[in-house]
Motif scaffolding. Structure first.
Motif, short mmCIF file in Angstrom:
data_model
loop_
_atom_site.label_atom_id
_atom_site.label_comp_id
_atom_site.label_asym_id
_atom_site.label_seq_id
_atom_site.Cartn_x
_atom_site.Cartn_y
_atom_site.Cartn_z
N SER A 1 0.83 -1.21 0.00
CA SER A 1 0.00 0.00 0.00
C SER A 1 0.86 1.26 0.00
O SER A 1 0.53 2.26 -0.66
CB SER A 1 -0.92 0.00 1.22
N LEU A 2 1.96 1.21 0.74
CA LEU A 2 2.90 2.34 0.75
C LEU A 2 3.49 2.57 -0.64
O LEU A 2 3.60 3.72 -1.09
CB LEU A 2 4.00 2.07 1.77
N CYS A 3 3.83 1.50 -1.34
CA CYS A 3 4.36 1.64 -2.70
C CYS A 3 3.34 2.28 -3.62
O CYS A 3 3.66 3.17 -4.41
CB CYS A 3 4.77 0.27 -3.24
N GLY A 4 2.10 1.81 -3.54
CA GLY A 4 1.06 2.39 -4.39
C GLY A 4 0.81 3.85 -4.10
O GLY A 4 0.62 4.66 -5.02
N SER A 5 0.81 4.22 -2.82
CA SER A 5 0.58 5.63 -2.46
C SER A 5 1.72 6.52 -2.96
O SER A 5 1.48 7.62 -3.48
CB SER A 5 0.43 5.76 -0.95
N VAL A 6 2.95 6.05 -2.83
CA VAL A 6 4.09 6.84 -3.30
C VAL A 6 4.04 6.98 -4.82
O VAL A 6 4.30 8.07 -5.37
CB VAL A 6 5.41 6.17 -2.85
N LEU B 1 -1.31 -1.98 -7.71
CA LEU B 1 -1.03 -2.26 -9.12
C LEU B 1 -1.80 -1.32 -10.03
O LEU B 1 -1.28 -0.89 -11.07
CB LEU B 1 -1.37 -3.72 -9.43
N ALA B 2 -3.04 -1.00 -9.66
CA ALA B 2 -3.81 -0.06 -10.47
C ALA B 2 -3.16 1.32 -10.48
O ALA B 2 -3.18 2.02 -11.50
CB ALA B 2 -5.24 0.03 -9.92
N LYS B 3 -2.57 1.73 -9.36
CA LYS B 3 -1.87 3.02 -9.32
C LYS B 3 -0.61 2.99 -10.16
O LYS B 3 -0.25 3.99 -10.79
CB LYS B 3 -1.55 3.38 -7.87
N TYR B 4 0.08 1.85 -10.20
CA TYR B 4 1.25 1.71 -11.07
C TYR B 4 0.84 1.82 -12.53
O TYR B 4 1.60 2.35 -13.36
CB TYR B 4 1.93 0.37 -10.81
N MET B 5 -0.33 1.28 -12.86
CA MET B 5 -0.77 1.31 -14.25
C MET B 5 -1.05 2.72 -14.74
O MET B 5 -1.10 2.95 -15.95
CB MET B 5 -2.02 0.43 -14.39
#
Length: 375
Positions: A199-204, A311-315
């Protein structure tokens, strides 16, 4: 809540902010006067609203906010820490004109050190409120830090190392009331801790994209406007520009072309640098894909949900990632075995334009006799 916020803000703007009122709020926040945890959170939120009128209300007391809500006892109340981050965010100059330089704090400010320490302190805990605090803390880092990308990169490295150390020490072998997942080397990690890290990765990733498209783009426009204004005076004293340039300037094409160039630069950075091989965010992409592609192995619902969201935020960052992972995301939705929530009957809008979401309808909406139920 938004209406109350606007009402309080209007009240503070229309009258002088009394020092006695601010003093009472600070006493409640710091615990000098007896009050509940909810009242402490309400006090710091009101101080944040007051900071939009007078920035020094919060800016001059940053040390107090850090020591009380973001200090060593931050793990005892992540809700207070979250609301403190919201209050500090109000000192950012979000509503100033584009020609003024935004307010920033140096990267080595104690606020950012306290935020990173607080995030890592709750990474291995099973606290339901850590996630909301983490999101507000990352937002605060990108709002006020001069170099939020470097700060968050160090935060991700530190968090990943902390999780690896916990696995090496056997801390995840016997989780307290939670599930554990087995790694390739035989170690086990708490599912809640892994969900926190992803979750931290996605937020960043999301905040970094937002930072580029808003803050960096606005700063580029501000510098371009300042440069054009500085160079316009000598040009007016010189010879006139050509007819073609004059027509373009009159139609606004020069500014539009510059905006397109800046937008293309931001998009190029997202495509080539944010998820490049040497970036910190790209290191977590294989782990995100692995968890999403193995719902049977990673059967913890919060972990699976957090991974899909990250993963959606990475996309959103790079189009290549979309082509690789869009099929995986769709398969994750199709293969989800969790039961869907039962459909609820929702009332239609009343004649007063106030929808009632309760069954049976509330006492305000019941006498109107205009219900159309949906299944």
């Amino acid at each position: 809540m938004c209406l109350l916020h606007l009402q309080v803000l209007e009240f503070l703007q229309g009258s002088a902010l009394q020092a006695s009122v601010v003093q009472v709020l600070w006493e409640r926040f710091t615990g000098r006067s007896q009050c509940s945890a909810l009242e402490r959170r309400a006090a710091v939120l009101l101080l944040g609203i007051a900071a939009r009128v007078e920035k020094e209300v919060v800016l001059s007391n940053l040390d107090t906010l850090i020591s009380v809500a973001l200090g060593e006892r931050v793990t005892e109340d992540f809700l207070l820490a979250r609301d403190t981050c919201i209050a500090i965010t109000k000192i950012a100059d979000q509503h100033k004109s584009g020609s003024s330089q935004p307010f920033r704090l140096p990267a080595d400010h104690p606020l950012f050190t306290a935020l990173t320490d607080a995030i890592t302190a709750g990474l291995l805990l099973s606290d339901a409120h850590w996630l909301s605090f983490m999101e507000q803390a990352i937002n605060l880092l990108y709002q006020l830090s001069e170099s939020p990308d470097k700060t968050c990169a160090r935060l991700l490295r530190r968090s990943a190392q902390q999780l690896l150390d916990d696995v090496a020490e056997g801390g995840g072998a016997q989780p307290e009331g939670g599930q554990s997942e087995t790694g390739d080397q035989g170690g086990q990690v708490r599912s809640a801790s892994l969900a926190h890290l992803l979750s931290l990765c996605g937020s960043v990733a999301f905040r970094q994209l937002q930072h580029l498209e808003r803050s960096v783009s606005a700063e580029l426009r501000r510098r371009r406007a300042a440069r054009e204004e500085r160079d316009s005076a000598p040009q007016r004293r010189g010879q006139q520009a050509s007819n073609e340039s004059a027509v373009e300037a009159e139609m606004g094409l020069t500014g539009a072309s510059a905006d397109d160039t800046e937008a293309e630069l931001i998009r190029k950075i997202c495509e080539t640098e944010l998820l490049s091989d040497d970036s910190v965010l790209s290191c977590f992409l294989p782990l995100l894909v692995s968890v999403c592609s193995s719902p049977g192995r990673y059967s913890h619902p919060p972990l699976y949900t957090a991974t899909c969201l990250a993963l959606a935020k990475y996309m959103m960052i790079r189009s290549v990632s979309v082509h690789v992972t869009i099929g995986l995301a769709l398969r994750s939705l199709v293969s989800d075995s969790r039961p869907s929530p039962a459909p609820q009957r929702v009332s239609a809008t009343c004649s007063c334009w106030s929808p009632c979401w309760t069954v049976p309808p509330c006492r305000v909406c019941a006498p109107m006799r205009r219900w159309q139920w949906e299944t």
